[in-house]
Motif scaffolding. Structure first.
Motif, PDB file in Angstrom:
ATOM      1  N   LEU A 131      -6.983   0.542  -0.732  1.00 26.83           N
ATOM      2  CA  LEU A 131      -5.718   0.810  -1.392  1.00 26.83           C
ATOM      3  C   LEU A 131      -4.669  -0.052  -0.700  1.00 26.83           C
ATOM      4  CD1 LEU A 131      -5.824   4.711  -1.699  1.00 26.83           C
ATOM      5  CD2 LEU A 131      -6.359   3.014  -3.450  1.00 26.83           C
ATOM      6  N   VAL A 132      -3.814  -0.686  -1.475  1.00 22.17           N
ATOM      7  CA  VAL A 132      -2.785  -1.561  -0.900  1.00 22.17           C
ATOM      8  C   VAL A 132      -1.411  -1.084  -1.339  1.00 22.17           C
ATOM      9  CG1 VAL A 132      -1.916  -3.925  -0.751  1.00 22.17           C
ATOM     10  CG2 VAL A 132      -4.377  -3.515  -0.833  1.00 22.17           C
ATOM     11  N   VAL A 133      -0.525  -0.977  -0.366  1.00 15.65           N
ATOM     12  CA  VAL A 133       0.834  -0.465  -0.596  1.00 15.65           C
ATOM     13  C   VAL A 133       1.845  -1.393   0.065  1.00 15.65           C
ATOM     14  CG1 VAL A 133       0.003   1.915  -0.682  1.00 15.65           C
ATOM     15  CG2 VAL A 133       0.773   0.954   1.506  1.00 15.65           C
ATOM     16  N   LYS A 134       3.113  -1.097  -0.163  1.00 12.48           N
ATOM     17  CA  LYS A 134       4.176  -1.861   0.492  1.00 12.48           C
ATOM     18  C   LYS A 134       4.124  -1.621   1.998  1.00 12.48           C
ATOM     19  CE  LYS A 134       8.031  -2.367  -1.724  1.00 12.48           C
ATOM     20  NZ  LYS A 134       8.102  -3.843  -1.856  1.00 12.48           N
ATOM     21  N   LYS A 135       4.479  -2.647   2.765  1.00 15.54           N
ATOM     22  CA  LYS A 135       4.463  -2.559   4.226  1.00 15.54           C
ATOM     23  C   LYS A 135       5.252  -1.336   4.700  1.00 15.54           C
ATOM     24  CE  LYS A 135       3.410  -4.802   8.146  1.00 15.54           C
ATOM     25  NZ  LYS A 135       2.047  -5.260   8.491  1.00 15.54           N
ATOM     26  N   GLY A 136       4.652  -0.555   5.584  1.00 20.33           N
ATOM     27  CA  GLY A 136       5.293   0.641   6.084  1.00 20.33           C
ATOM     28  C   GLY A 136       4.958   1.886   5.291  1.00 20.33           C
ATOM     29  N   ASN A 137       4.304   1.703   4.151  1.00 21.06           N
ATOM     30  CA  ASN A 137       3.888   2.813   3.292  1.00 21.06           C
ATOM     31  C   ASN A 137       5.026   3.799   3.039  1.00 21.06           C
ATOM     32  OD1 ASN A 137       2.263   4.488   1.759  1.00 21.06           O
ATOM     33  ND2 ASN A 137       1.147   5.343   3.499  1.00 21.06           N
TER      34      ASN A 137
ATOM     35  N   THR B 191      -1.592  -8.217  -5.543  1.00 18.60           N
ATOM     36  CA  THR B 191      -0.704  -8.270  -4.379  1.00 18.60           C
ATOM     37  C   THR B 191       0.729  -8.548  -4.815  1.00 18.60           C
ATOM     38  OG1 THR B 191      -2.512  -9.120  -3.008  1.00 18.60           O
ATOM     39  CG2 THR B 191      -0.277  -9.410  -2.170  1.00 18.60           C
ATOM     40  N   LYS B 192       0.874  -9.430  -5.784  1.00 18.20           N
ATOM     41  CA  LYS B 192       2.190  -9.840  -6.265  1.00 18.20           C
ATOM     42  C   LYS B 192       2.998  -8.661  -6.802  1.00 18.20           C
ATOM     43  CE  LYS B 192       4.313 -13.288  -9.316  1.00 18.20           C
ATOM     44  NZ  LYS B 192       4.034 -14.347 -10.328  1.00 18.20           N
ATOM     45  N   VAL B 193       2.333  -7.731  -7.515  1.00 15.30           N
ATOM     46  CA  VAL B 193       3.091  -6.613  -8.097  1.00 15.30           C
ATOM     47  C   VAL B 193       3.617  -5.667  -7.024  1.00 15.30           C
ATOM     48  CG1 VAL B 193       1.896  -6.735 -10.308  1.00 15.30           C
ATOM     49  CG2 VAL B 193       1.020  -5.194  -8.537  1.00 15.30           C
ATOM     50  N   ILE B 194       2.935  -5.599  -5.891  1.00 17.82           N
ATOM     51  CA  ILE B 194       3.453  -4.794  -4.776  1.00 17.82           C
ATOM     52  C   ILE B 194       4.649  -5.494  -4.141  1.00 17.82           C
ATOM     53  CG2 ILE B 194       2.963  -3.915  -2.455  1.00 17.82           C
ATOM     54  CD1 ILE B 194       1.633  -2.229  -4.524  1.00 17.82           C
ATOM     55  N   ILE B 195       4.501  -6.778  -3.875  1.00 24.43           N
ATOM     56  CA  ILE B 195       5.579  -7.545  -3.247  1.00 24.43           C
ATOM     57  C   ILE B 195       6.833  -7.555  -4.110  1.00 24.43           C
ATOM     58  CG2 ILE B 195       6.277  -9.860  -2.497  1.00 24.43           C
ATOM     59  CD1 ILE B 195       3.395 -10.349  -1.627  1.00 24.43           C
ATOM     60  N   GLU B 196       6.647  -7.666  -5.415  1.00 27.52           N
ATOM     61  CA  GLU B 196       7.789  -7.719  -6.345  1.00 27.52           C
ATOM     62  C   GLU B 196       8.270  -6.333  -6.775  1.00 27.52           C
ATOM     63  OE1 GLU B 196       6.554 -10.223  -9.563  1.00 27.52           O
ATOM     64  OE2 GLU B 196       6.777 -12.075  -8.373  1.00 27.52           O
ATOM     65  N   ASN B 197       7.744  -5.299  -6.134  1.00 26.15           N
ATOM     66  CA  ASN B 197       8.158  -3.906  -6.391  1.00 26.15           C
ATOM     67  C   ASN B 197       7.928  -3.484  -7.843  1.00 26.15           C
ATOM     68  OD1 ASN B 197       9.134  -1.436  -5.394  1.00 26.15           O
ATOM     69  ND2 ASN B 197      11.190  -1.851  -6.196  1.00 26.15           N
ATOM     70  N   LYS B 198       6.845  -3.977  -8.438  1.00 25.66           N
ATOM     71  CA  LYS B 198       6.479  -3.566  -9.786  1.00 25.66           C
ATOM     72  C   LYS B 198       5.418  -2.465  -9.759  1.00 25.66           C
ATOM     73  CE  LYS B 198       7.513  -8.083 -11.835  1.00 25.66           C
ATOM     74  NZ  LYS B 198       6.943  -9.278 -12.521  1.00 25.66           N
TER      75      LYS B 198
ATOM     76  N   ASP C 209       3.226  -9.603   5.896  1.00 24.15           N
ATOM     77  CA  ASP C 209       4.521  -9.032   6.246  1.00 24.15           C
ATOM     78  C   ASP C 209       5.083  -8.146   5.136  1.00 24.15           C
ATOM     79  OD1 ASP C 209       4.569 -10.281   8.720  1.00 24.15           O
ATOM     80  OD2 ASP C 209       5.574 -12.069   7.950  1.00 24.15           O
ATOM     81  N   PHE C 210       4.399  -8.096   4.001  1.00 25.57           N
ATOM     82  CA  PHE C 210       4.929  -7.370   2.843  1.00 25.57           C
ATOM     83  C   PHE C 210       4.031  -6.239   2.351  1.00 25.57           C
ATOM     84  CE2 PHE C 210       6.360 -11.801   2.651  1.00 25.57           C
ATOM     85  CZ  PHE C 210       7.730 -11.628   2.688  1.00 25.57           C
ATOM     86  N   VAL C 211       2.745  -6.322   2.657  1.00 23.23           N
ATOM     87  CA  VAL C 211       1.813  -5.292   2.184  1.00 23.23           C
ATOM     88  C   VAL C 211       0.945  -4.808   3.333  1.00 23.23           C
ATOM     89  CG1 VAL C 211       1.731  -6.330  -0.118  1.00 23.23           C
ATOM     90  CG2 VAL C 211      -0.023  -6.929   1.563  1.00 23.23           C
ATOM     91  N   GLN C 212       0.323  -3.658   3.130  1.00 24.68           N
ATOM     92  CA  GLN C 212      -0.637  -3.171   4.114  1.00 24.68           C
ATOM     93  C   GLN C 212      -1.769  -2.441   3.400  1.00 24.68           C
ATOM     94  OE1 GLN C 212       2.071  -0.336   6.283  1.00 24.68           O
ATOM     95  NE2 GLN C 212       0.308   1.045   6.137  1.00 24.68           N
ATOM     96  N   ALA C 213      -2.917  -2.440   4.035  1.00 21.62           N
ATOM     97  CA  ALA C 213      -4.097  -1.799   3.467  1.00 21.62           C
ATOM     98  C   ALA C 213      -4.245  -0.386   4.005  1.00 21.62           C
ATOM     99  CB  ALA C 213      -5.339  -2.616   3.795  1.00 21.62           C
ATOM    100  N   LEU C 214      -4.635   0.511   3.124  1.00 20.56           N
ATOM    101  CA  LEU C 214      -5.044   1.851   3.511  1.00 20.56           C
ATOM    102  C   LEU C 214      -6.566   1.839   3.385  1.00 20.56           C
ATOM    103  CD1 LEU C 214      -2.411   3.960   1.488  1.00 20.56           C
ATOM    104  CD2 LEU C 214      -2.215   3.024   3.813  1.00 20.56           C
ATOM    105  N   GLU C 215      -7.244   1.714   4.508  1.00 19.41           N
ATOM    106  CA  GLU C 215      -8.691   1.510   4.490  1.00 19.41           C
ATOM    107  C   GLU C 215      -9.439   2.739   3.982  1.00 19.41           C
ATOM    108  OE1 GLU C 215     -10.808  -0.825   7.468  1.00 19.41           O
ATOM    109  OE2 GLU C 215      -8.907  -0.939   8.582  1.00 19.41           O
ATOM    110  N   LEU C 216     -10.418   2.469   3.134  1.00 26.03           N
ATOM    111  CA  LEU C 216     -11.276   3.507   2.582  1.00 26.03           C
ATOM    112  C   LEU C 216     -12.586   3.571   3.355  1.00 26.03           C
ATOM    113  CD1 LEU C 216     -10.784   2.538  -1.165  1.00 26.03           C
ATOM    114  CD2 LEU C 216      -9.834   4.582  -0.071  1.00 26.03           C
ATOM    115  N   ASP C 217     -13.202   4.727   3.371  1.00 27.56           N
ATOM    116  CA  ASP C 217     -14.536   4.855   3.946  1.00 27.56           C
ATOM    117  C   ASP C 217     -15.484   3.932   3.188  1.00 27.56           C
ATOM    118  OD1 ASP C 217     -17.363   6.300   3.914  1.00 27.56           O
ATOM    119  OD2 ASP C 217     -16.285   7.008   5.689  1.00 27.56           O
TER     120      ASP C 217
END
Length: 265
Positions: free
Chosen positions: A108-114, A174-181, A199-207
């Motif tokens: 799962l990928v979210v904006k940096k800092g979640n 990735t682009k839609v997260i960075i562009e806040n879409k 510097d803009f996104v981070q991963a939430l690692e899955l099992d």
């Protein structure tokens, strides 16, 4: 839209093929899934210097690239985001030798800092309070992998109904997260290692049982006009030096390195 992209790729291929015939230096044409472009570019630069050759890289969604190979009958090496394309090859006969180089896995990928405090759970893709975007199964390996893991966990229909729109490939996810879409996407873990993304996104690692961990295999194409040089690149990519590069970009971890030579496909 997909047909237009393939036509553009084929026109580029024909242009490349003409230029190859006009030059004496040996040249190779690679088809590379977008997620793996960084390590392949790094290895290609080193290989060019070592063998005094030129490597042209076409990048895109794995399915689009595969269809382009079928239509153009041009090219030397193909690296898709999933080993599934070797199984499809049983019908098409496009892929010859293969070399394992790492793993692609979902995260799962979210904006940096979640900022939305999203949990590392596939259930979050069904959260109606979140703007969710998934990959399109018809254009890239990320869409196929997402569909597979969501179906296996009985979440596919719910997640699709909660999806704002479908992105064609990992780069656009990735682009839609960075562009806040979007607040949340399901993407390849390695994309969060790219310098332009980290510097803009981070991963939430899955099992591992939810990450659809898929083997990455370089494939020698039956269309290759320089199979000897292509095989040298395959060996280079799977060598100790190649492994270090794929490790750097998140396609291998310490455990994977220890078991590297035991992996079959």
């Amino acid at each position: 839209m997909f047909l237009l992209r393939r036509i553009i790729i084929i026109l580029l291929l024909l242009s490349f093929y003409s230029s190859v015939n006009a030059k004496e230096k040996e040249e190779l044409l690679f088809y590379i899934g977008i997620t793996m472009i960084k390590p392949v570019e790094e290895l290609a630069h080193k290989f060019e210097k070592q063998y005094n050759c030129k490597i042209k890289i076409l990048q895109g969604g794995s399915q689009d690239l595969y269809e382009s190979i079928k239509m153009s009958k041009i090219g030397d090496i193909y690296l898709p985001g999933s080993v599934i394309y070797r199984y499809r090859n049983l019908i098409d006969g496009l892929l010859l030798d293969g070399k394992f180089v790492g793993f692609n896995k979902l995260a799962l990928v979210v904006k940096k800092g979640n900022p939305k405090n999203i949990k590392a759970s596939l259930l979050e893709l069904t959260n109606e309070k979140l703007r969710v975007v998934l990959g399109n199964e018809h254009s890239g390996s990320i869409g196929n992998a997402s569909k597979k893991v969501l179906r296996a966990n009985n979440l596919y229909k719910k997640a699709m109904l909660n999806t704002s729109f479908l992105a064609p490939d990992s780069r656009n996810l990735t682009k839609v997260i960075i562009e806040n879409k979007a607040d949340l996407v399901l993407n390849w873990y390695a994309t969060t290692f790219w310098n332009e993304n980290k510097d803009f996104v981070q991963a939430l690692e899955l099992d591992d049982k939810y990450s659809n961990k898929s083997k990455l295999v370089f494939n020698l194409l039956a269309t290759s006009k320089n199979k000897d040089l292509s095989r040298k690149f395959l060996n280079f990519a799977s060598s100790e030096e190649g492994r270090k590069v794929f490790y750097k970009y998140g396609f291998l971890n310490d455990k994977d390195l220890k078991e590297f030579d035991k992996v079959s496909f």
